[in-house]
Write an enzyme that holds these catalytic residues in place. Sequence first.
Site, PDB file in Angstrom:
ATOM      1  N   SER A  78       0.584  -1.284   0.131  1.00 13.67           N
ATOM      2  CA  SER A  78      -0.088   0.214   0.251  1.00 13.67           C
ATOM      3  C   SER A  78       0.752   1.042  -0.230  1.00 13.67           C
ATOM      4  O   SER A  78       1.666   1.667  -0.702  1.00 13.67           O
ATOM      5  CB  SER A  78      -0.777   0.022   1.121  1.00 13.67           C
ATOM      6  OG  SER A  78      -1.965   0.636   1.071  1.00 13.67           O
ATOM      7  N   GLU A  95      -9.042  -6.700  -5.079  1.00 11.40           N
ATOM      8  CA  GLU A  95      -8.469  -5.441  -4.672  1.00 11.40           C
ATOM      9  C   GLU A  95      -9.236  -4.422  -4.171  1.00 11.40           C
ATOM     10  O   GLU A  95      -9.384  -4.431  -2.065  1.00 11.40           O
ATOM     11  CB  GLU A  95      -7.118  -4.272  -5.025  1.00 11.40           C
ATOM     12  CG  GLU A  95      -6.123  -3.159  -4.875  1.00 11.40           C
ATOM     13  CD  GLU A  95      -5.025  -4.343  -4.256  1.00 11.40           C
ATOM     14  OE1 GLU A  95      -4.672  -3.910  -2.816  1.00 11.40           O
ATOM     15  OE2 GLU A  95      -4.140  -4.603  -4.325  1.00 11.40           O
ATOM     16  N   HIS A 108      -8.167  -5.560  -1.069  1.00 10.34           N
ATOM     17  CA  HIS A 108      -6.643  -5.354  -0.565  1.00 10.34           C
ATOM     18  C   HIS A 108      -5.951  -5.169   1.047  1.00 10.34           C
ATOM     19  O   HIS A 108      -6.626  -5.467   2.501  1.00 10.34           O
ATOM     20  CB  HIS A 108      -6.725  -3.655  -0.747  1.00 10.34           C
ATOM     21  CG  HIS A 108      -5.858  -2.926  -0.212  1.00 10.34           C
ATOM     22  ND1 HIS A 108      -5.036  -2.369  -1.090  1.00 10.34           N
ATOM     23  CD2 HIS A 108      -5.318  -2.374   1.316  1.00 10.34           C
ATOM     24  CE1 HIS A 108      -3.789  -1.400  -0.472  1.00 10.34           C
ATOM     25  NE2 HIS A 108      -4.543  -1.254   0.867  1.00 10.34           N
TER      26      HIS A 108
END
Length: 514
Positions: A208, A334, A435
């Site tokens: 990230s 995601e 995610h």
Amino acid sequence: MSIKRILFAAAGLVAVLLPATPALAVAKGPVVRTDAGLVRGAVLEDRRVFHGIPYAAPPVGELRWRSPRPPVPWKGVRATTRPGPACAQAPNDLAGLPGSEAEDCLFLNVTTPRAPSGPRPVMVYLHGGGFVSGAGHDYDASRLVAEGDVVVVTVGYRLGVFGFLAHPGEPGAGAFGLEDQQAALAWVRRNAAAFGGDPRNVTLFGESAGAFSTCAHLTSPGSAGLFHRAILQSGTCGASWAKNSLGPGSPALALWAPPEEAAQLAVAYAAQLGCDTIACLRGLTTGKLLGGQLAPLMSRPTYGNPTLPSHPATALAEGRFHRVPIMNGHTRDEHRLLTAWGYSPPITAGQYRDLVADAFAADAPRVAARYPLSEYASPSEAWSAIMTDANWACPAQADDRTLATRTTVYAFDFADRTAPWQGTTPPPFPLGAYHGSELPYLFPDPGVRLTPRQERLSEAMIGYWTRFARTGSPNGPGLPRWSPYPAGQSLDADGPRPADLGARHACDLWNGIS
């Protein structure tokens, strides 16, 4: 406290892990000499740990919004058995997290195998959190160290307004958090050997915001020579967010802040707090700075400064990046997490059609035709598929294509759609390989239980990651073959295998949509 939640942060997305800090055996712990003084760590069952080592001077007082300075040397032996504080960050009401007002936070943590040996590959991890939250010590490196025979360093760096305020006239403004990371990498170069690590074999990796940071360092002149391989998990150089990505009505957002826009925001932020100079801002309390209404917008790295001279995607296209082997990937689903957080109640069929039309204008008919509602279990999952491909997978593919003209790239997606949910309440729809869902496969926590199939995938991933750190290739004995780009690898609990990631994520469509 076990891993409890994956958070969605205001300026982007975030996977923040909150694992337990293990009880440390402090008596007669190992002592290592760093260039600033002696540190005493702790010995656990299969590893040595050193928490809370300062790699730079506290960025407080006159050093707030200045480039990191060398750590202040100390006399005697410094105990490094507890993590330093998380860098200043606002409370997160969504997760019930209290936040932090610590600005003296430039610490790193070193985990090594228990048996002294060397030199071992060094892996430096940059945490996620949308550049507004998280801490390096939240990540348990025990399995990477034990199974991969590597040294792992996790890093805390300035966040939000403290790391990325781009007030005009201040040297380095907008990139102090990236400079902190460079200072940590320089610390590793100077001190890795004392911990049994090889300063000539350093892998920079992150997820990230940590992956976006890794991209920045690929193009930053100041990062030259500080690392020799790079792994990016869910963060690319060419990323930007389409309209409505983060909730209904959310604007299209560029991850990398243009200097003029960032400076205007910084001036407006200061004015809201009654300041017209950086000196005035230095006189305010941490809490007041965190509470500024525009503070969440001060969380994007700014380019056009010495640390990041140009937009990273531009630097890649022009070949101005460090020639190191790269692993670059994302999760298969995601954006489902962001949709779950940003859209409550879930998206309806009518809202889905409106969102597509609003976000993609003249291209909306093509998008709607490629993602018909009939192929998805819910409109929320259809919208998530669009956002996953447009915002994540295809920008990663574009970066792979550019990078592969000058270096070796290994592309992947984490595709275990049965990955354990790390939240405290059930999600509104199945999140699949969302995610941050790959993180427990690399950084274990007793609060997340993997099935036997997932344990096998975890072992394979740790093998790939640490083999890449050792040799520049993820391939090794007992691991399914992983070919470089344009091939891709799907990391699934049924076993890693080759996959056409461009076809999986409709990149032929997205390559033609700006």
